[in-house]
Design an enzyme around this catalytic site. Structure first.
Site, PDB file in Angstrom:
ATOM      1  N   LYS A  61      -4.723 -40.332  21.996  1.00  0.00           N
ATOM      2  CA  LYS A  61      -5.943 -39.518  21.955  1.00  0.00           C
ATOM      3  C   LYS A  61      -5.494 -38.086  21.689  1.00  0.00           C
ATOM      4  O   LYS A  61      -5.775 -37.155  22.456  1.00  0.00           O
ATOM      5  CB  LYS A  61      -6.699 -39.670  23.292  1.00  0.00           C
ATOM      6  CG  LYS A  61      -8.100 -39.113  23.302  1.00  0.00           C
ATOM      7  CD  LYS A  61      -9.073 -39.884  22.448  1.00  0.00           C
ATOM      8  CE  LYS A  61     -10.432 -39.187  22.466  1.00  0.00           C
ATOM      9  NZ  LYS A  61     -11.328 -39.646  21.392  1.00  0.00           N
ATOM     10  N   ASP A 118      -3.509 -51.148  28.659  1.00  0.00           N
ATOM     11  CA  ASP A 118      -4.165 -52.045  29.611  1.00  0.00           C
ATOM     12  C   ASP A 118      -5.472 -52.551  28.989  1.00  0.00           C
ATOM     13  O   ASP A 118      -5.758 -53.750  28.981  1.00  0.00           O
ATOM     14  CB  ASP A 118      -4.451 -51.235  30.888  1.00  0.00           C
ATOM     15  CG  ASP A 118      -4.842 -52.098  32.066  1.00  0.00           C
ATOM     16  OD1 ASP A 118      -4.877 -53.327  31.907  1.00  0.00           O
ATOM     17  OD2 ASP A 118      -5.129 -51.543  33.139  1.00  0.00           O
ATOM     18  N   ASP A 137     -10.270 -44.632  20.638  1.00  0.00           N
ATOM     19  CA  ASP A 137     -11.653 -45.072  20.402  1.00  0.00           C
ATOM     20  C   ASP A 137     -11.756 -45.803  19.066  1.00  0.00           C
ATOM     21  O   ASP A 137     -12.389 -46.855  18.947  1.00  0.00           O
ATOM     22  CB  ASP A 137     -12.637 -43.894  20.501  1.00  0.00           C
ATOM     23  CG  ASP A 137     -12.130 -42.629  19.840  1.00  0.00           C
ATOM     24  OD1 ASP A 137     -10.922 -42.545  19.536  1.00  0.00           O
ATOM     25  OD2 ASP A 137     -12.938 -41.708  19.605  1.00  0.00           O
TER      26      ASP A 137
END
Ligand code: NAD
Length: 356
Positions: free
Chosen positions: A191, A247, A223
């Site tokens: 990110k 995860d 995203d």
């Protein structure tokens, strides 16, 4: 050659799926002239019952002395009322820490034979899927500083995402090495448009990538990666990402393949040492009923042969045997269609052993 394995059958269906996996390893040993020595040790709920703690020191010592660890699953209803830090699942965190398992490898492989189990449209996954998510396992926000403080808006809690360059470098190397054995493509997920730790991550991954000129490196924001995973998952070969993003993304990737009973995983330390286990848990609802699918654990053993012992041909053999059994139409209840007669755990083991 003799290989020493620490074996943690664990709880619930763990012992059942591990039993079939050891039979498969013995068959491989017989075929190729290897021998596997198994030292069974306790961890999880059964260890709590026997010793009062979920991860006895003896288990840690034996795992450290072994060439690799094979684990079934831990946990179950019986121990659900224990406080969080005394529960069987704490054994997993303890093993990761004690054994220095910093890299988690989760292949998401869609077997053509199980294509209907995939929740995506057929044209999106046509020809099958083969992705590996390489997740950093011992750093980032799960292990960073955490606490509570007073703010202008009242009481608040915080968790810190922090990565050292060295932590990123070693996981990036695992990903690039893996890509060299596959389609030579790494997608690093971060990110970096928002997070400083992600900008460091991206820079270090690019530096490591210079040592692997044959491997194509792409960067995606988390995203976008989550979206691409369901829009066009075939674009991915190896995905490398942080603990928290991995995860989530590895669960999303595995969901695409349909059944949790089919998914293996590996957690690796520096060198060749690793712990191999199915992605699923102890499935207390079906434990002891000869209903568990042992394929995830058997495929985990194939990963062990390939990544820790360098036995690629032997690993290929196990994977081919699993495919053959599926192609012949045999299914445990978790992957059988309503009109199909399902077979049990032991019979699945018999068929895979015979196919090898
Ligand atoms: P789970 O993975 O054990 O079960 C989820 C569902 O999938 C259940 O319906 C189960 O019957 C089914 N399932 C799982 N593995 C299967 C297999 N091999 N064959 C056929 N069906 C299978 O997850 P859960 O129910 O959330 O957790 C049960 C226990 O396992 C809990 O105590 C949890 O903490 C623990 N757990 C352990 C691990 C681990 O040891 N690595 C991982 C996840 C959960």
């Amino acid at each position: 050659m003799n290989y020493n394995l620490a074996v943690i059958p664990g709880d619930g269906i763990g012992p059942e799926v591990v039993e079939q996996t050891l039979r498969v390893l013995d068959k491989i040993g017989e075929k190729y002239g290897h021998s596997f020595t198994y030292t069974k040790v306790l961890a999880g709920g059964c260890a709590i019952d026997a010793t009062g703690g979920c991860l006895p020191q003896e288990t840690i010592d034996i795992c450290k002395k072994s060439d690799a660890v094979l684990l079934g699953a831990v946990g179950g209803w019986k121990w659900d009322t224990l406080p969080g830090n005394e529960r069987p699942e704490m054994a997993l965190l303890g093993l990761r820490k004690e054994l220095g398992l910093f890299a988690n490898l989760r292949p998401a492989l869609l077997f053509e034979e199980l294509a209907e189990a995939c929740p995506l449209k057929a044209e999106i996954v046509e020809g099958g899927l083969d992705i590996v998510v390489v997740r950093e396992l011992t750093g980032g926000i799960y292990f960073g500083e955490k606490g509570f403080k007073e703010t202008d808006l009242g009481p608040a809690a915080y968790d810190v995402e922090q990565y050292a360059e060295e932590e990123v470098r070693r996981i990036a190397k695992v990903a690039f090495d893996m890509a060299m054995k596959r389609d030579k493509k790494v997608t690093s997920v971060d990110k970096a448009n928002v997070l400083e730790s992600s900008r460091l991550w991206r820079r270090v991954v690019a530096e490591v990538g210079k040592d692997y000129p044959e491997v194509e490196l792409n960067n995606l924001y988390i995203d976008n990666a989550a979206m691409q995973m369901v829009r066009n998952p075939k674009q991915f070969d190896v995905i490398v990402t942080s603990n928290i993003f991995g995860d989530i993304l590895s669960d999303e990737a595995s969901m695409i393949t349909g059944s949790i009973g089919m998914l293996p995983s590996a957690s690796l330390a520096t060198g060749n040492f690793g712990m191999y286990e199915p992605v699923h848990g102890s499935a207390p609802d079906i434990a002891g009923k000869d209903m568990a699918n042992p394929m995830a654990t058997i495929l985990s053993a194939a990963m062990m042969l390939r990544y820790t012992f360098g036995l690629g041909q032997e690993a290929d053999d196990i994977e081919a045997a699993v495919k053959k059994v599926l192609a012949e139409g045999y299914r445990t209840p978790d992957i059988a269609k309503p009109d199909e007669t399902a077979i049990g755990t032991a019979k699945t083991g018999d068929l895979i052993v015979a196919a090898i």
